[in-house]
Design an enzyme around this catalytic site. Structure first.
Site, PDB file in Angstrom:
ATOM      1  N   HIS A  87      37.647  76.826  30.048  1.00  0.00           N
ATOM      2  CA  HIS A  87      38.905  77.588  30.024  1.00  0.00           C
ATOM      3  C   HIS A  87      38.771  78.963  30.659  1.00  0.00           C
ATOM      4  O   HIS A  87      39.706  79.750  30.609  1.00  0.00           O
ATOM      5  CB  HIS A  87      39.410  77.753  28.582  1.00  0.00           C
ATOM      6  CG  HIS A  87      40.073  76.526  28.057  1.00  0.00           C
ATOM      7  ND1 HIS A  87      41.350  76.147  28.427  1.00  0.00           N
ATOM      8  CD2 HIS A  87      39.642  75.583  27.205  1.00  0.00           C
ATOM      9  CE1 HIS A  87      41.675  75.029  27.816  1.00  0.00           C
ATOM     10  NE2 HIS A  87      40.658  74.658  27.067  1.00  0.00           N
ATOM     11  N   SER A 143      39.115  76.993  22.990  1.00  0.00           N
ATOM     12  CA  SER A 143      40.385  76.388  23.381  1.00  0.00           C
ATOM     13  C   SER A 143      41.457  76.439  22.295  1.00  0.00           C
ATOM     14  O   SER A 143      42.635  76.329  22.595  1.00  0.00           O
ATOM     15  CB  SER A 143      40.156  74.951  23.828  1.00  0.00           C
ATOM     16  OG  SER A 143      39.496  74.217  22.821  1.00  0.00           O
ATOM     17  N   LYS A 202      41.157  71.758  34.829  1.00  0.00           N
ATOM     18  CA  LYS A 202      42.105  72.727  34.278  1.00  0.00           C
ATOM     19  C   LYS A 202      42.617  73.636  35.414  1.00  0.00           C
ATOM     20  O   LYS A 202      43.459  73.205  36.164  1.00  0.00           O
ATOM     21  CB  LYS A 202      41.459  73.476  33.120  1.00  0.00           C
ATOM     22  CG  LYS A 202      41.313  72.520  31.932  1.00  0.00           C
ATOM     23  CD  LYS A 202      40.597  73.071  30.746  1.00  0.00           C
ATOM     24  CE  LYS A 202      40.644  72.031  29.622  1.00  0.00           C
ATOM     25  NZ  LYS A 202      39.381  71.887  28.910  1.00  0.00           N
TER      26      LYS A 202
HETATM   27  C1  LIG Z   1      38.759  70.626  28.379  1.00  0.00           C
HETATM   28  C2  LIG Z   1      37.393  71.042  27.995  1.00  0.00           C
HETATM   29  C3  LIG Z   1      36.283  70.287  28.385  1.00  0.00           C
HETATM   30  C4  LIG Z   1      36.432  68.968  29.093  1.00  0.00           C
HETATM   31  O1  LIG Z   1      36.826  69.093  30.426  1.00  0.00           O
HETATM   32  P1  LIG Z   1      37.462  67.837  31.145  1.00  0.00           P
HETATM   33  O2  LIG Z   1      37.245  68.123  32.587  1.00  0.00           O
HETATM   34  O3  LIG Z   1      38.896  67.779  30.753  1.00  0.00           O
HETATM   35  O4  LIG Z   1      36.716  66.627  30.698  1.00  0.00           O
HETATM   36  C5  LIG Z   1      35.029  70.758  28.066  1.00  0.00           C
HETATM   37  N1  LIG Z   1      34.861  71.899  27.375  1.00  0.00           N
HETATM   38  C6  LIG Z   1      35.908  72.643  26.970  1.00  0.00           C
HETATM   39  C7  LIG Z   1      35.676  73.904  26.211  1.00  0.00           C
HETATM   40  C8  LIG Z   1      37.205  72.234  27.252  1.00  0.00           C
HETATM   41  O5  LIG Z   1      38.238  72.951  26.826  1.00  0.00           O
END
Ligand SMILES: *Cc1c(COP(=O)(O)O)cnc(C)c1O
Length: 394
Positions: free
Chosen positions: A211, A183, A242
């Site tokens: 992602h 990320s 996301k």
């Molecule tokens: C955003 C993210 C999460 C968490 O996801 P949420 O649904 O926002 O709790 C987990 N792993 C990665 C790599 C992320 O970027």
């Protein structure tokens, strides 16, 4: 009234202020859109994870409203007591089908999906081999499991194999775990090589595709599809928060792994399930991924256009291969100032410094979506250029 027993927190905050690490929350006053109003400013939004623009998709909104009318606003219980609704089961079937796996289970968030699953699958007799840039939720899950944690340098397959050789006599289980897309850097895990290592050394292979789902692979099926590794990754985690546009996380695996998680994953057992509207929204989102492949195509068209624009201006965009493109400036104070001035000029790109990224690698992070127009992206590039020249970044 200040409370003496909480005074230390005020002091901690003051330290953050002195170190210029104190951050105010930006308040979004409209829908999450490519151009949105934050703190009273209309800005080109390069900070959301709303890759496909699904937070405001008409079909998703309609399904959410219908679900509220038909099933109410809450589920009223945890999944294992009275809180499993037919919509939850339908969503899990849809996800399993989409990901081409036997079964899936939905959690309240991607965070709880990772933390709950790693904790449930491993014990203190076991070893976890983890990329150094893996997400915080994986790290928490590793700690909660009490397994031994061995961290390899970012994407370093040789270093990973060295660890696996060293522990080859280990009696317990081994879990090899990586983010699919990272990320902060926007780069992609060397999944084919890691999967081969997991097979060679008898590890459970787990990937966090937060992602990558909705971004990589056919119709956004994720990194496993992107690399053609179907059937070779034991556990796939994804998020519904996301690209899917709502909230939640899910785990894909064999039917028995999923049923085991029903019995042992603590967020599943001890925290209430999604409201029906969220489950209905997510179900509709997976339908949209199949029905509107042009969204993922447009995301990549925009990604290539914007990345090329940044590189042409001479920015250091690191090793990004995805819609996440960092603009690395080095000094944290400079990154924060860059972000602040960009915002004042109409572009929202969050700055990130230590400890989120290493010292000397401070940056702003840009994320384009399928719903940005080329006109908006061109305007954003113009503002980035103007502010960066002023600050002597380029
Ligand atoms: C955003 C993210 C999460 C968490 O996801 P949420 O649904 O926002 O709790 C987990 N792993 C990665 C790599 C992320 O970027």
């Amino acid at each position: 009234m200040p409370k003496a027993q909480l005074q230390y927190l005020t002091e901690e905050l003051n330290k953050l202020r002195e170190q210029k690490l104190y951050q105010r929350l930006r308040i979004l006053e409209t829908e999450q859109l490519p151009v949105a109003r934050f703190d009273g400013h209309q800005v080109i939004n390069l900070s959301s994870n709303n890759y496909l623009g699904l937070t405001t998709h008409p079909k998703l909104k309609k399904r959410a409203l219908e679900a509220i009318e038909k099933y109410g606003v809450g589920s009223g219980a945890v999944r294992t007591i009275a809180g499993t609704m037919s919509l939850h089961m339908a969503l899990e079937e849809k996800i399993a089908q989409f990901k081409n796996v036997e079964a899936s289970v939905v959690f309240q968030s991607g965070f709880t999906a990772n933390a709950g699953t790693v904790q449930a699958l491993l014990t203190k007799e076991d070893i976890i081999i983890s990329d150094e840039l893996n997400h915080a939720s994986i790290i928490d899950g590793c700690r909660l499991s009490r397994a031994e944690i061995k961290v390899f340098p970012h994407k370093d397959v040789d270093a990973c194999e060295k660890i696996l050789k060293e522990i080859s006599g280990h009696e317990g289980r081994k879990l090899l775990i990586t983010d699919g897309v990272f990320s902060m850097e926007g780069d992609i895990a060397p999944l084919p090589a890691l999967v081969a290592l997991a097979e060679k050394y008898g590890c459970i292979m787990m990937i966090d595709d937060a992602h990558s789902s909705g971004v990589l692979g056919k119709n956004g099926r994720g990194t496993v599809d992107h690399f053609g590794l179907d059937g070779r990754v034991d556990v796939q985690v994804g998020t519904l928060s996301k690209a899917i546009g709502a909230l939640g996380g899910y785990v894909c695996s064999t039917r028995d792994t999923i049923e085991f998680l029903y019995h042992r994953a603590r967020p599943f057992l001890f925290s209430t399930s999604h409201p029906p509207s969220v489950a209905a929204t997510c179900l509709a989102a997976f339908e949209v991924l199949d029905e509107e492949p042009q969204l993922v195509e447009q995301l990549w068209t925009n990604t290539k256009f914007f990345k090329a624009g940044l590189q042409k201006l001479g920015f250091n965009t690191g090793v990004s291969e995805t819609p996440i493109t960092p603009v690395i400036v080095g000094d944290a104070a400079l990154a924060h100032e860059f972000s602040r001035q960009l915002f004042a000029e109409g572009v929202f790109a969050q700055s990130l410094g230590f400890p989120t990224v290493p010292h000397g690698k401070a940056r702003i992070r840009t994320i384009v979506t399928a719903t940005h127009t080329q006109e908006e992206l061109t305007r954003a590039l113009g503002i980035l250029e103007q502010v960066a020249r002023k600050l002597k970044i380029i």
